[in-house]
Design a protein around this motif. Structure first.
Motif, short mmCIF file in Angstrom:
data_model
loop_
_atom_site.label_atom_id
_atom_site.label_comp_id
_atom_site.label_asym_id
_atom_site.label_seq_id
_atom_site.Cartn_x
_atom_site.Cartn_y
_atom_site.Cartn_z
N SER A 284 0.84 -1.19 0.00
CA SER A 284 0.00 0.00 0.00
C SER A 284 0.88 1.24 0.00
CB SER A 284 -0.90 0.03 1.23
OG SER A 284 -1.76 -1.08 1.28
N GLY B 19 -7.44 5.53 -12.69
CA GLY B 19 -7.39 4.07 -12.64
C GLY B 19 -7.71 3.41 -13.97
N SER C 168 -3.56 -0.85 -8.43
CA SER C 168 -4.89 -0.27 -8.34
C SER C 168 -4.82 1.01 -7.52
CB SER C 168 -5.88 -1.25 -7.72
OG SER C 168 -5.49 -1.62 -6.42
N ASP D 58 -7.26 3.85 -5.08
CA ASP D 58 -8.49 4.23 -4.39
C ASP D 58 -8.39 5.72 -4.10
OD1 ASP D 58 -10.55 4.79 -2.58
OD2 ASP D 58 -10.41 2.82 -1.65
N ASN D 59 -9.03 6.52 -4.96
CA ASN D 59 -8.92 7.96 -4.81
C ASN D 59 -9.57 8.47 -3.52
OD1 ASN D 59 -7.56 9.00 -7.31
ND2 ASN D 59 -9.19 7.82 -8.24
N GLY D 60 -10.59 7.78 -3.07
CA GLY D 60 -11.25 8.18 -1.83
C GLY D 60 -10.34 8.06 -0.62
N LYS D 61 -9.42 7.10 -0.69
CA LYS D 61 -8.48 6.88 0.40
C LYS D 61 -7.09 7.42 0.09
CE LYS D 61 -10.73 2.67 2.10
NZ LYS D 61 -10.57 1.23 2.41
N THR E 124 -4.88 6.24 -1.82
CA THR E 124 -3.98 5.09 -1.64
C THR E 124 -3.84 4.32 -2.94
OG1 THR E 124 -4.60 4.89 0.69
CG2 THR E 124 -3.57 2.98 -0.33
N TYR F 222 -2.25 0.66 -4.51
CA TYR F 222 -1.93 -0.69 -4.07
C TYR F 222 -1.13 -1.43 -5.15
CZ TYR F 222 -5.76 0.34 -0.87
OH TYR F 222 -6.58 0.93 0.08
#
Length: 124
Positions: free
Chosen positions: A21, A55, A71, A73-76, A78, A80
């Motif tokens: 991460s 993404g 991958s 996660d724009n909301g987080k 982060t 991976y």
């Protein structure tokens, strides 16, 4: 200013899986791109995988294609890196990096922010 912090590295056996991460703080991914690089002892840093901020686009080094998945996660905020079927030659310090534009490149010089790295060791 952007801070990138990697986590998830460790010691595993050949054939195992790990998920790395990379948490970003300071600014969002919007309009930027992210990538993973790695550096083994005595070797130059090499490109592993790239992902656009949406993404929608991703690219991989031939050596990891089919085994690794990047991958985001724009909301987080982060990114991976799912690593499957790990091999001893995957042993390295893994770094995430941010590119200041949503343009694909494999060159490390094209990235402006870097994390501190996380060690991945794969035993045979």
């Amino acid at each position: 200013q952007v801070q990138l912090v990697e986590s998830g590295g460790g010691l595993v056996q050949a054939g195992d899986s790990l998920r790395l991460s990379c948490a970003a703080s300071g600014r969002t991914f919007s309009g930027y791109a992210m990538a993973w690089f790695r550096q083994a002892p005595g070797k130059e840093r090499e490109f592993v995988a790239f992902i656009s901020w949406s993404g929608g686009r991703s690219y991989y080094a031939d050596s990891v294609k089919g085994r690794f998945t990047i991958s985001i996660d724009n909301g987080k905020n982060t990114v991976y890196l799912q690593m499957n079927i790990l091999k001893p030659e995957d042993t390295a310090v893994y770094y995430c990096a941010r590119k200041g534009a949503d343009v694909y490149t494999r060159l490390s010089s094209g990235y402006d922010y870097w994390g501190q790295g996380t060690q991945v060791t794969v035993s045979s």
